[in-house]
Design a protein around this motif. Structure first.
Motif: not given
Ligand code: MLT
Length: 407
Positions: A106, A129, A385, A184, A215, A246, A17, A41-42, A345
């Motif tokens: 994480k 991930y 993605r 993810n 998620y 999230k 990221f 990025i999520g 996603y």
């Molecule tokens: C992602 O975009 O894969 C996640 O949001 C990043 C994360 O949660 O560290």
């Protein structure tokens, strides 16, 4: 001189990221008029629920009074929050002694690697991930990158051809298996039957599953499991990591949890829960007490309603993105978009194209940032993605621009 940790010299690229962010910054510097929209990025974008924010603000203000002040809390987390998580998310599946509160999934994934040391065999879904792989390399559980991935890691392709569920027969005995559902980056969400296969395999082969359920709140299909502990036998083979990031918009607030069952054992019969307790009390000092007050509010009736509404908002964004990726310009180029409606996603295949080339093209022609699938592992090549986290107006604008992309 002290030798460098070879784990760091073995890492081939920067973390995904920050690399995406670097390319975005570079592009913006050269194109100051571009109004860039991120579907990369999520990262959550919608404001916190006022109910949850008030609980944190009340707690923070009380800290300025003699009655309300508190210093260090229990490293494992506030006991009321541990109990509430057990009650709300794991009824009859886990109790408070098995729940550990943290600063996010994480960070837990990184710390969990200290439980297993550098000799453990690792298997990951491919794509995955990046923390599972990069963290394993830093911890010394994987070697150099030979161009097809890191030595010592088994990459288990999860592609449209196998409905994004890996061939478990490729996993050796006594392996640490990282498994993420809803996934993810692919969005695929394992069924009960699939998870049963995974759990049975792990129990029969001495494996431990690190089940990333960050998620879970996006699952809308009532038949899909929200936690691995819905599967009989999971308590003897799985650790679950989870997060408020999230569903509650806590990406910046930072709050997550792990579930480490009392039944889970190492080869020598010793308790994984006891060692995890040691990790959390030794290498961690407890999640922010303000964030934990927010976590408690998120789990009462109003908080749960608010979280559902936030997730619904992002799911609708996902549907808009999927619709545009099914437009004529994409279809005629053979692009196929995967969106399950149970994750945030949209995963799209651009046949014959390299992920970073498509990333650059979309950035240049649409001023939209995405995430290149190859950044998630070899099987992610040719995929992009699209994240559904964004303000609705930005998502609509991004969709408008994407509908004009020439492929
Ligand atoms: C992602 O975009 O894969 C996640 O949001 C990043 C994360 O949660 O560290």
């Amino acid at each position: 001189m002290i030798k460098r940790n070879t784990g760091f010299s073995n890492l081939t690229a920067g973390y995904l990221f920050p690399e995406v962010a670097r390319r975005r910054r570079e592009y913006a510097a050269g194109h100051p008029d571009a109004k860039i929209i991120s579907l990369g990025i999520g990262n959550t974008t919608e404001p916190l629920s006022p109910h949850i924010a008030k609980a944190m603000s009340d707690y923070a203000l009380a800290l300025s009074t003699p009655e309300g002040y508190s210093g260090y809390g229990d490293e494992q987390g506030n006991s009321a929050l541990r109990s509430k998580i057990a009650e709300v998310f794991y009824p009859r599946m886990a109790d408070a002694s098995e729940i550990f509160i943290s600063d996010g999934a994480k960070c837990d994934i990184a710390r969990i690697q200290t439980l297993f040391g550098s000799k453990v065999k690792v298997a990951v879904q491919d794509p995955a991930y990046p923390v599972y792989v990069d963290g394993s390399v830093v911890a010394g559980a994987a070697g150099k990158n030979n161009g097809n991935g890191y030595e010592g890691i088994s990459y288990l392709p999860c592609t449209p051809e196998n409905e994004f569920f890996p061939d478990l027969s490729k996993i050796e005995k006594n392996t640490l298996i990282y498994f993420c559902s809803p996934n993810n980056p692919t969005g695929a969400t394992a069924t009960k039957e699939q998870l049963k296969k995974l759990v049975d395999f792990a129990n029969e082969n001495g494996c431990i599953i690190i089940y990333d359920a960050a998620y879970f709140a996006f699952i809308r299909d009532k038949n899909l499991p929200k936690t691995i502990y819905e599967i009989p036998g999971a308590k003897t083979c799985a650790i679950e990591v989870n997060s408020f990031s999230k569903p509650a918009g806590f990406t910046g607030v930072r709050l997550g949890w792990s579930v480490v069952p009392n039944e889970l054992k190492f080869e020598d019969g010793s308790s994984v829960n006891r060692d995890w307790n040691r990790v959390m009390t030794t290498l961690f000092n407890g999640a922010s007490n303000i964030a934990q007050a927010g976590g408690l509010a998120a789990l009462d009736e109003q908080g749960l309603k608010d979280m559902t509404a936030q997730v619904d908002y992002y799911l609708e964004n996902g549907r808009l993105i999927k619709n545009v990726l099914e437009g004529e310009n994409f279809r005629s180029a053979g692009v196929v978009a995967y969106f399950t409606g149970n994750g945030p996603y949209v995963w799209a295949k651009f046949p014959g194209k390299a992920s970073w080339d498509i990333f650059d093209k979309i950035l240049d022609e649409c001023h939209v940032v995405t995430t290149p699938g190859s950044g998630f592992g070899p099987a992610g090549e040719s995929f992009i993605r699209f994240s559904s986290f964004g303000h609705r107006a930005d998502i609509e604008e991004a969709c408008k621009r994407l509908s004009l992309l020439k492929l």
